[in-house]
Write a protein that holds these residues in place. Structure first.
Motif, PDB file in Angstrom:
ATOM      1  N   GLN A  43     -10.255  -7.197 -18.944  1.00  0.00           N
ATOM      2  CA  GLN A  43      -9.081  -6.877 -19.956  1.00  0.00           C
ATOM      3  C   GLN A  43      -7.823  -6.955 -18.908  1.00  0.00           C
ATOM      4  OE1 GLN A  43      -8.875  -6.428 -23.286  1.00  0.00           O
ATOM      5  NE2 GLN A  43     -11.272  -6.951 -23.251  1.00  0.00           N
ATOM      6  N   PHE A  44      -7.887  -6.424 -17.709  1.00  0.00           N
ATOM      7  CA  PHE A  44      -6.568  -6.324 -17.012  1.00  0.00           C
ATOM      8  C   PHE A  44      -6.640  -6.317 -15.633  1.00  0.00           C
ATOM      9  CE2 PHE A  44      -8.518  -2.161 -18.245  1.00  0.00           C
ATOM     10  CZ  PHE A  44      -8.500  -1.570 -17.049  1.00  0.00           C
ATOM     11  N   ALA A  45      -7.265  -7.405 -15.213  1.00  0.00           N
ATOM     12  CA  ALA A  45      -7.499  -7.752 -13.614  1.00  0.00           C
ATOM     13  C   ALA A  45      -6.344  -7.746 -12.872  1.00  0.00           C
ATOM     14  CB  ALA A  45      -8.397  -8.802 -13.711  1.00  0.00           C
ATOM     15  N   GLY A  46      -5.405  -8.123 -13.561  1.00  0.00           N
ATOM     16  CA  GLY A  46      -3.998  -8.245 -12.641  1.00  0.00           C
ATOM     17  C   GLY A  46      -3.296  -6.839 -12.461  1.00  0.00           C
ATOM     18  N   VAL A  47      -3.695  -5.876 -12.974  1.00  0.00           N
ATOM     19  CA  VAL A  47      -3.029  -4.508 -12.955  1.00  0.00           C
ATOM     20  C   VAL A  47      -3.817  -3.997 -11.512  1.00  0.00           C
ATOM     21  CG1 VAL A  47      -2.582  -2.494 -13.948  1.00  0.00           C
ATOM     22  CG2 VAL A  47      -2.717  -4.259 -15.223  1.00  0.00           C
ATOM     23  N   PRO A  48      -2.985  -3.572 -10.505  1.00  0.00           N
ATOM     24  CA  PRO A  48      -3.780  -2.669  -9.347  1.00  0.00           C
ATOM     25  C   PRO A  48      -4.060  -1.502  -9.835  1.00  0.00           C
ATOM     26  CG  PRO A  48      -1.301  -3.303  -8.962  1.00  0.00           C
ATOM     27  CD  PRO A  48      -1.867  -3.925 -10.293  1.00  0.00           C
ATOM     28  N   ASP A  49      -4.880  -0.720  -9.210  1.00  0.00           N
ATOM     29  CA  ASP A  49      -5.319   0.613  -9.603  1.00  0.00           C
ATOM     30  C   ASP A  49      -4.858   1.386  -8.576  1.00  0.00           C
ATOM     31  OD1 ASP A  49      -7.669   0.077  -8.144  1.00  0.00           O
ATOM     32  OD2 ASP A  49      -8.768   0.032  -9.649  1.00  0.00           O
ATOM     33  N   ILE A  50      -5.304   2.718  -8.456  1.00  0.00           N
ATOM     34  CA  ILE A  50      -5.037   3.862  -7.679  1.00  0.00           C
ATOM     35  C   ILE A  50      -5.942   4.885  -8.113  1.00  0.00           C
ATOM     36  CG2 ILE A  50      -3.255   4.961  -9.400  1.00  0.00           C
ATOM     37  CD1 ILE A  50      -1.911   5.884  -6.596  1.00  0.00           C
ATOM     38  N   GLN A 117      -0.378  -3.731 -18.008  1.00  0.00           N
ATOM     39  CA  GLN A 117       0.060  -4.986 -18.084  1.00  0.00           C
ATOM     40  C   GLN A 117       1.469  -5.119 -18.683  1.00  0.00           C
ATOM     41  OE1 GLN A 117      -3.343  -6.652 -20.353  1.00  0.00           O
ATOM     42  NE2 GLN A 117      -3.660  -7.545 -18.424  1.00  0.00           N
ATOM     43  N   GLN A 118       1.852  -4.186 -19.805  1.00  0.00           N
ATOM     44  CA  GLN A 118       3.021  -4.376 -20.455  1.00  0.00           C
ATOM     45  C   GLN A 118       4.384  -3.952 -19.512  1.00  0.00           C
ATOM     46  OE1 GLN A 118       2.866  -2.119 -24.048  1.00  0.00           O
ATOM     47  NE2 GLN A 118       0.964  -3.076 -24.641  1.00  0.00           N
ATOM     48  N   LEU A 119       3.854  -2.881 -18.767  1.00  0.00           N
ATOM     49  CA  LEU A 119       4.898  -2.412 -17.917  1.00  0.00           C
ATOM     50  C   LEU A 119       4.830  -3.247 -16.558  1.00  0.00           C
ATOM     51  CD1 LEU A 119       4.090   1.557 -17.744  1.00  0.00           C
ATOM     52  CD2 LEU A 119       5.763   0.367 -19.123  1.00  0.00           C
ATOM     53  N   GLN A 120       4.175  -3.982 -16.410  1.00  0.00           N
ATOM     54  CA  GLN A 120       4.178  -4.910 -15.309  1.00  0.00           C
ATOM     55  C   GLN A 120       5.119  -6.198 -15.610  1.00  0.00           C
ATOM     56  OE1 GLN A 120       0.317  -6.470 -14.282  1.00  0.00           O
ATOM     57  NE2 GLN A 120       0.740  -5.501 -12.031  1.00  0.00           N
ATOM     58  N   VAL A 126       3.245  -0.458 -11.025  1.00  0.00           N
ATOM     59  CA  VAL A 126       2.515   0.073 -11.928  1.00  0.00           C
ATOM     60  C   VAL A 126       1.158  -0.032 -11.043  1.00  0.00           C
ATOM     61  CG1 VAL A 126       1.208  -0.089 -14.051  1.00  0.00           C
ATOM     62  CG2 VAL A 126       3.460  -0.876 -13.992  1.00  0.00           C
ATOM     63  N   ARG A 127       0.285   1.128 -11.149  1.00  0.00           N
ATOM     64  CA  ARG A 127      -1.175   1.196 -10.868  1.00  0.00           C
ATOM     65  C   ARG A 127      -1.679   2.022 -11.659  1.00  0.00           C
ATOM     66  NH1 ARG A 127      -0.363   1.557  -4.775  1.00  0.00           N
ATOM     67  NH2 ARG A 127       0.419  -0.373  -4.338  1.00  0.00           N
ATOM     68  N   ASN A 128      -2.784   1.419 -12.484  1.00  0.00           N
ATOM     69  CA  ASN A 128      -3.808   2.231 -13.402  1.00  0.00           C
ATOM     70  C   ASN A 128      -4.460   3.260 -12.596  1.00  0.00           C
ATOM     71  OD1 ASN A 128      -4.749   2.460 -15.920  1.00  0.00           O
ATOM     72  ND2 ASN A 128      -6.413   1.224 -15.477  1.00  0.00           N
ATOM     73  N   LEU A 129      -4.551   4.306 -13.094  1.00  0.00           N
ATOM     74  CA  LEU A 129      -5.559   5.181 -12.478  1.00  0.00           C
ATOM     75  C   LEU A 129      -6.867   4.994 -12.817  1.00  0.00           C
ATOM     76  CD1 LEU A 129      -5.840   7.850 -11.033  1.00  0.00           C
ATOM     77  CD2 LEU A 129      -5.630   9.223 -13.215  1.00  0.00           C
TER      78      LEU A 129
END
Length: 173
Positions: A43-50, A117-120, A126-129
């Motif tokens: 769903q959101f592979a392009g969003v880095p996480d933390i 994704q929207q915020l990016q 952005v980093r998703n928790l």
């Protein structure tokens, strides 16, 4: 092949759990990690996480970070991460947080990853928790309810209850 790097954290967690023995909490953590990585990949592979530990490090270092709770009001009513603001509060004045790392979270990370994704696309850092509120609990961190520490968490539905022992799940159904 490029997607294999997304599975590395899950494989590392699996290795640790196998070596440490796989008790109830370890199985829950492994299930959480697997579900999160699967959702992320699809769903959101392009969003880095933390991770929760990295959030704590950012805070300790005094780096600007804002936790954004994207869950529904009924979920937030039970508890939030300490210092978090709601999605509505964030959207009321997003420019205020333009120089901060924006860390959205939800129950497991799907809704927050999609919001990330929207915020990016709007140019936010952005980093998703990763694993969201569930991972916060597995890191043995407390939530807040009306300014007081708590171990209660709205888990969206009973199917998503992967909390470790010592935490209380709240669900609508």
């Amino acid at each position: 092949m490029a997607r294999l790097d997304l599975l590395a954290p899950a494989l590392a967690a699996l290795s640790v759990l196998v070596l440490a023995g796989c008790g109830h909490d370890a199985r829950q953590a492994l299930s959480l990690e697997g579900r999160y990585q699967s959702l992320r990949l699809m769903q959101f592979a392009g969003v880095p996480d933390i991770t929760p530990a990295q959030v704590q490090e950012w805070r300790a270092a005094g780096r600007p970070l804002v936790l954004v709770d994207v869950r529904e009001p009924r979920e937030r009513k039970v508890s939030t991460l300490p210092g978090a603001i709601s999605q509505e509060e964030f959207e009321a004045n997003p420019q205020r947080h333009r120089s901060s790392l924006v860390v959205p979270y939800c129950t497991i990370g799907l809704r927050s990853g999609l919001y990330g994704q929207q915020l990016q696309q709007q140019g936010f850092q952005v980093r998703n928790l990763a694993g969201s509120a569930m991972a916060w609990a597995h890191a043995e961190l407390l939530f807040e309810h009306q300014g007081q520490p708590t171990r209660r968490l709205h888990v969206y539905s009973p199917d998503w209850n992967m909390l470790p022992r010592g935490y209380e799940a709240v669900a609508d159904r």
